[in-house]
Motif scaffolding. Sequence first.
Motif, mmCIF file in Angstrom:
data_model
loop_
_atom_site.group_PDB
_atom_site.id
_atom_site.type_symbol
_atom_site.label_atom_id
_atom_site.label_comp_id
_atom_site.label_asym_id
_atom_site.label_seq_id
_atom_site.Cartn_x
_atom_site.Cartn_y
_atom_site.Cartn_z
ATOM 1 N N GLN A 208 0.872 -0.936 0.064
ATOM 2 C CA GLN A 208 0.044 0.355 0.167
ATOM 3 C C GLN A 208 0.511 1.153 0.456
ATOM 4 O O GLN A 208 0.757 2.470 -0.078
ATOM 5 N N THR A 209 2.388 1.080 0.055
ATOM 6 C CA THR A 209 2.651 2.723 -0.058
ATOM 7 C C THR A 209 3.128 2.912 -0.841
ATOM 8 O O THR A 209 3.194 2.761 -2.138
ATOM 9 N N THR A 210 2.994 4.964 -0.776
ATOM 10 C CA THR A 210 2.743 5.780 -2.506
ATOM 11 C C THR A 210 4.978 5.353 -1.956
ATOM 12 O O THR A 210 5.747 5.251 -1.517
ATOM 13 N N GLU A 211 4.662 6.198 -3.281
ATOM 14 C CA GLU A 211 6.289 6.071 -3.963
ATOM 15 C C GLU A 211 6.417 7.747 -3.476
ATOM 16 O O GLU A 211 8.082 7.699 -3.104
ATOM 17 N N GLN A 212 5.699 8.195 -3.254
ATOM 18 C CA GLN A 212 5.913 9.901 -2.004
ATOM 19 C C GLN A 212 5.859 9.547 -0.880
ATOM 20 O O GLN A 212 7.281 9.923 -0.159
ATOM 21 N N GLU A 213 5.870 8.373 -0.211
ATOM 22 C CA GLU A 213 5.324 8.044 1.192
ATOM 23 C C GLU A 213 7.267 6.893 1.078
ATOM 24 O O GLU A 213 7.754 7.928 2.355
ATOM 25 N N MET A 214 7.811 6.756 -0.038
ATOM 26 C CA MET A 214 8.932 6.049 0.220
ATOM 27 C C MET A 214 9.778 7.469 0.257
ATOM 28 O O MET A 214 10.695 6.913 1.219
ATOM 29 N N GLY A 215 9.991 7.780 -1.063
ATOM 30 C CA GLY A 215 10.894 9.031 -1.074
ATOM 31 C C GLY A 215 10.908 9.132 0.429
ATOM 32 O O GLY A 215 11.949 10.047 0.364
ATOM 33 N N ASP A 216 9.649 9.991 1.053
ATOM 34 C CA ASP A 216 10.204 11.170 2.716
ATOM 35 C C ASP A 216 10.752 10.298 3.278
ATOM 36 O O ASP A 216 11.828 10.686 3.600
ATOM 37 N N PHE A 217 10.738 8.690 3.778
ATOM 38 C CA PHE A 217 11.158 7.795 4.387
ATOM 39 C C PHE A 217 12.852 8.043 4.121
ATOM 40 O O PHE A 217 13.972 7.444 4.938
ATOM 41 N N PHE A 218 12.926 7.245 2.709
ATOM 42 C CA PHE A 218 14.153 7.502 2.217
ATOM 43 C C PHE A 218 15.057 8.689 2.207
ATOM 44 O O PHE A 218 16.862 8.959 2.522
ATOM 45 N N ALA A 219 14.792 10.031 2.275
ATOM 46 C CA ALA A 219 15.081 11.439 2.307
ATOM 47 C C ALA A 219 16.247 11.862 2.961
ATOM 48 O O ALA A 219 16.894 12.180 3.498
#
Length: 84
Positions: A16-27
């Motif tokens: 269910q993860t979005t690309e935005q959520e993943m990008g924010d997490f890895f930032a």
Amino acid sequence: MSGSGFSVYVGNAPYQTTEQEMGDFFATAGEVTNVRIVLDRETGRPRGFAFVEFAEEAGANRAVEQFNGTDFNGRSLRVNLATR
């Protein structure tokens, strides 16, 4: 993909993860320039893995060190440097 960045492979990603959520997490590891969640061609649903691209190699290396085995939305991520 531009090919100018440094990518990590992210396995066991929550569906269910979005690309935005993943990008924010890895930032927190470095400047994220692109996130691509891989989708199944036939169903269009996420396949449970993604590629996160960083502006600098150091960010990609930090991501592997910081996030491999880390819980993200209830799943333990597998994070490795992506091979081309």
